[in-house]
Design an enzyme around this catalytic site. Structure first.
Site, PDB file in Angstrom:
ATOM      1  CG  ASP A   8      -1.723   1.115   1.506  1.00  0.00           C
ATOM      2  OD1 ASP A   8      -2.213   1.701   0.525  1.00  0.00           O
ATOM      3  OD2 ASP A   8      -1.934   1.461   2.683  1.00  0.00           O
ATOM      4  CG  ASP A  10      -1.508   7.641   0.100  1.00  0.00           C
ATOM      5  OD1 ASP A  10      -0.414   7.514  -0.490  1.00  0.00           O
ATOM      6  OD2 ASP A  10      -2.433   8.325  -0.365  1.00  0.00           O
TER       7      ASP A  10
END
Ligand SMILES: [Zn+2]
Length: 165
Positions: A8, A10
């Site tokens: 991922d 953010d």
């Protein structure tokens, strides 16, 4: 066999700002310890970025506002020898009901998985800060690791590397 860290962006590679949108250089902050961790892990893993970027390319999040800090992030990683083999980015809003938003396996990610039949998915990981990331891990068939205040990059790198010793 090739192992992958699905990552991922953010809240995992970079700090998620309070308004959840990294749209300028001054909102770009690497997560503590991420560079050191990925430098340790790159010997064993290929890195694939999987990110939802709500409304990318719309007036609320114009493409340049995304790409300037994103390219700078990639440059910071590259300077340390950390590169991403593939970037799968969903630019849609949740209500768009698209086919590429986590926790769905996007066509691009599906193509990556199909083109790399030698992946050792059961010994690969999806690392992220949300439930959707853990659901994506299930969908891919790899292990999910939640990053957060109680589980930092140095913990995660040690945990993963421990499985090699
Ligand atoms: Zn999408």
């Amino acid at each position: 066999m090739k192992r992958v860290l699905f990552l991922d962006r953010d809240g995992c590679l970079i700090v998620e700002p309070s308004d959840e949108q990294v749209d300028s250089l001054d909102k770009l902050d690497l997560m503590p310890g991420v560079l050191e961790a990925l430098k340790r892990l790159k010997e064993f893993f290929t890195f694939v970025l999987v990110s939802n970027q709500d409304g990318l390319g719309t007036p609320s999040f114009p493409e340049p506002s995304f790409s300037v800090p994103h390219q700078e992030m990639l440059r910071l990683f590259r300077a340390e020898g950390v590169e991403f083999e593939r970037e799968c980015i969903c630019p849609h809003f949740p209500n768009d009901n698209c086919i590429c938003r986590k926790p769905k396996i996007s066509p691009e990610l599906r193509q990556y998985l199909d083109k790399n039949p030698d992946l050792d998915l059961t010994r690969s990981y999806m690392i992220g800060d949300r439930g959707t990331d853990m659901q994506l891990a299930k969908n891919i068939g790899c292990e999910g690791i939640t990053i957060g205040p109680g589980n930092t990059w140095s913990n995660i790198a040690s945990l993963i590397l421990h499985s090699f010793t």
